[in-house]
Design a protein around this motif. Structure first.
Motif, PDB file in Angstrom:
ATOM      1  N   ASP A  56      33.739  33.922  41.555  1.00 39.65           N
ATOM      2  CA  ASP A  56      35.128  34.101  41.989  1.00 39.65           C
ATOM      3  C   ASP A  56      35.471  35.589  42.074  1.00 39.65           C
ATOM      4  OD1 ASP A  56      35.575  31.303  41.968  1.00 39.65           O
ATOM      5  OD2 ASP A  56      36.096  31.367  39.830  1.00 39.65           O
ATOM      6  N   LEU A  57      35.027  36.335  41.066  1.00 35.71           N
ATOM      7  CA  LEU A  57      35.282  37.785  41.072  1.00 35.71           C
ATOM      8  C   LEU A  57      34.588  38.457  42.245  1.00 35.71           C
ATOM      9  CD1 LEU A  57      35.077  38.488  37.254  1.00 35.71           C
ATOM     10  CD2 LEU A  57      37.052  38.948  38.719  1.00 35.71           C
ATOM     11  N   LEU A  58      33.373  38.023  42.554  1.00 32.26           N
ATOM     12  CA  LEU A  58      32.660  38.598  43.703  1.00 32.26           C
ATOM     13  C   LEU A  58      33.413  38.342  45.009  1.00 32.26           C
ATOM     14  CD1 LEU A  58      28.965  37.785  42.768  1.00 32.26           C
ATOM     15  CD2 LEU A  58      29.963  40.077  43.047  1.00 32.26           C
ATOM     16  N   ARG A  59      34.031  37.175  45.139  1.00 34.23           N
ATOM     17  CA  ARG A  59      34.816  36.877  46.341  1.00 34.23           C
ATOM     18  C   ARG A  59      36.081  37.736  46.397  1.00 34.23           C
ATOM     19  NH1 ARG A  59      32.762  31.881  45.601  1.00 34.23           N
ATOM     20  NH2 ARG A  59      34.407  31.048  44.272  1.00 34.23           N
ATOM     21  N   LYS A  60      36.700  37.954  45.249  1.00 33.63           N
ATOM     22  CA  LYS A  60      37.936  38.737  45.207  1.00 33.63           C
ATOM     23  C   LYS A  60      37.668  40.240  45.337  1.00 33.63           C
ATOM     24  CE  LYS A  60      40.717  35.542  42.480  1.00 33.63           C
ATOM     25  NZ  LYS A  60      41.974  35.555  43.207  1.00 33.63           N
ATOM     26  N   ILE A  61      36.448  40.671  44.979  1.00 33.14           N
ATOM     27  CA  ILE A  61      36.072  42.090  45.048  1.00 33.14           C
ATOM     28  C   ILE A  61      34.805  42.194  45.895  1.00 33.14           C
ATOM     29  CG2 ILE A  61      35.703  44.197  43.699  1.00 33.14           C
ATOM     30  CD1 ILE A  61      36.591  42.562  41.192  1.00 33.14           C
ATOM     31  N   PRO A  62      34.923  42.009  47.198  1.00 32.92           N
ATOM     32  CA  PRO A  62      33.721  41.903  48.041  1.00 32.92           C
ATOM     33  C   PRO A  62      32.849  43.152  48.080  1.00 32.92           C
ATOM     34  CG  PRO A  62      35.713  41.898  49.389  1.00 32.92           C
ATOM     35  CD  PRO A  62      36.153  41.851  47.964  1.00 32.92           C
ATOM     36  N   SER A  63      33.382  44.310  47.743  1.00 32.80           N
ATOM     37  CA  SER A  63      32.557  45.520  47.839  1.00 32.80           C
ATOM     38  C   SER A  63      31.756  45.819  46.574  1.00 32.80           C
ATOM     39  CB  SER A  63      33.439  46.721  48.207  1.00 32.80           C
ATOM     40  OG  SER A  63      34.522  46.822  47.316  1.00 32.80           O
ATOM     41  N   ILE A  64      31.892  45.015  45.530  1.00 33.76           N
ATOM     42  CA  ILE A  64      31.105  45.231  44.311  1.00 33.76           C
ATOM     43  C   ILE A  64      29.829  44.401  44.395  1.00 33.76           C
ATOM     44  CG2 ILE A  64      32.161  43.369  42.949  1.00 33.76           C
ATOM     45  CD1 ILE A  64      32.065  45.245  40.512  1.00 33.76           C
ATOM     46  N   SER A  65      28.736  44.954  43.898  1.00 31.26           N
ATOM     47  CA  SER A  65      27.485  44.194  43.860  1.00 31.26           C
ATOM     48  C   SER A  65      27.489  43.293  42.627  1.00 31.26           C
ATOM     49  CB  SER A  65      26.282  45.133  43.802  1.00 31.26           C
ATOM     50  OG  SER A  65      26.223  45.783  42.533  1.00 31.26           O
ATOM     51  N   GLN A  66      26.695  42.247  42.674  1.00 31.87           N
ATOM     52  CA  GLN A  66      26.604  41.337  41.535  1.00 31.87           C
ATOM     53  C   GLN A  66      26.104  42.078  40.304  1.00 31.87           C
ATOM     54  OE1 GLN A  66      24.249  37.822  42.198  1.00 31.87           O
ATOM     55  NE2 GLN A  66      24.775  36.950  40.221  1.00 31.87           N
ATOM     56  N   LYS A  67      25.127  42.948  40.480  1.00 30.96           N
ATOM     57  CA  LYS A  67      24.583  43.718  39.370  1.00 30.96           C
ATOM     58  C   LYS A  67      25.661  44.593  38.722  1.00 30.96           C
ATOM     59  CE  LYS A  67      21.167  47.262  38.300  1.00 30.96           C
ATOM     60  NZ  LYS A  67      20.169  48.186  38.814  1.00 30.96           N
ATOM     61  N   MET A  68      26.454  45.268  39.530  1.00 32.75           N
ATOM     62  CA  MET A  68      27.510  46.135  39.011  1.00 32.75           C
ATOM     63  C   MET A  68      28.594  45.308  38.316  1.00 32.75           C
ATOM     64  SD  MET A  68      28.738  49.091  38.383  1.00 32.75           S
ATOM     65  CE  MET A  68      27.700  50.193  39.318  1.00 32.75           C
ATOM     66  N   LEU A  69      28.962  44.166  38.909  1.00 32.31           N
ATOM     67  CA  LEU A  69      29.964  43.305  38.304  1.00 32.31           C
ATOM     68  C   LEU A  69      29.531  42.865  36.909  1.00 32.31           C
ATOM     69  CD1 LEU A  69      32.570  41.610  38.387  1.00 32.31           C
ATOM     70  CD2 LEU A  69      31.203  39.783  39.427  1.00 32.31           C
ATOM     71  N   ILE A  70      28.305  42.383  36.796  1.00 27.79           N
ATOM     72  CA  ILE A  70      27.807  41.910  35.506  1.00 27.79           C
ATOM     73  C   ILE A  70      27.761  43.058  34.500  1.00 27.79           C
ATOM     74  CG2 ILE A  70      25.820  40.901  34.308  1.00 27.79           C
ATOM     75  CD1 ILE A  70      27.522  38.957  36.096  1.00 27.79           C
ATOM     76  N   GLN A  71      27.332  44.234  34.934  1.00 35.61           N
ATOM     77  CA  GLN A  71      27.286  45.402  34.044  1.00 35.61           C
ATOM     78  C   GLN A  71      28.683  45.747  33.526  1.00 35.61           C
ATOM     79  OE1 GLN A  71      25.448  48.946  35.735  1.00 35.61           O
ATOM     80  NE2 GLN A  71      26.758  50.233  34.491  1.00 35.61           N
ATOM     81  N   GLN A  72      29.655  45.757  34.430  1.00 36.28           N
ATOM     82  CA  GLN A  72      31.018  46.099  34.041  1.00 36.28           C
ATOM     83  C   GLN A  72      31.609  45.036  33.112  1.00 36.28           C
ATOM     84  OE1 GLN A  72      32.632  49.285  35.435  1.00 36.28           O
ATOM     85  NE2 GLN A  72      30.419  49.320  35.240  1.00 36.28           N
TER      86      GLN A  72
END
Length: 118
Positions: free
Chosen positions: A38-54
Motif C-alpha cells: 500500500d505504501l509503495l502505491r501511495k509513494i510510487p517514486s520510492i523503491s521497495q528496498k528503500m521503503l523497507i530500510q526506512q
C-alpha cells in the motif's frame, strides 16, 4: 555507548524523521495502518528496498510498529506507534506548509501539482 550531543532540538527531530522518505512515510501512516505494498502505491517514486530500510529505521526508533499476521501468505502492516503519534502536530504542520508552498509556486507560474490534500 558514545554520548550523542544535539545543539538544538530540531537536530534530535531530524535525526529520527529526517531525510527524503521518512516524513512522507509517516504522513501516509498518520491515519491508517498500511501494508508495504500500500505504501509503495501511495509513494510510487520510492523503491521497495528503500521503503523497507526506512520502515526498519522507524521501527528501531519506536516511531512505527510492525504487526505480522499469522496467515498464508504472510501479511504485515505498519502503523504509527503511540510514541510516533506524538509527531502528529509536526506532521500536520509539515503538510500544511507544503500545501501553502504549492499554492505559492503555482501563483509564481510554476508547473506544480498537489495530488492529495490530507
Amino acid at each position: 555507548m558514545e554520548e550523542k550531543i544535539y545543539n538544538i532540538g530540531v537536530e534530535a527531530t531530524m535525526d529520527v524523521i529526517g531525510g527524503k522518505w521518512k516524513p512522507i512515510i509517516l504522513c501516509n501512516l498518520r491515519y491508517d495502518s498500511l501494508r508495504p505494498s500500500d505504501l509503495l502505491r501511495k509513494i510510487p517514486s520510492i523503491s521497495q528496498k528503500m521503503l523497507i530500510q526506512q520502515l526498519r529505521e522507524l521501527e528501531r526508533d519506536q516511531i512505527v510498529t510492525r504487526k505480522v499476521y499469522n496467515q498464508v501468505p504472510p501479511k504485515v502492516e505498519y502503523s504509527l506507534s503511540e510514541y510516533g503519534e506524538t509527531l502528529g502536530d509536526v506532521l500536520d504542520i509539515l503538510c500544511l506548509w507544503g500545501e501553502s508552498h504549492t499554492k505559492h509556486l503555482i501563483a509564481e507560474g510554476k508547473n506544480v501539482t498537489l495530488r492529495c490534500n490530507n
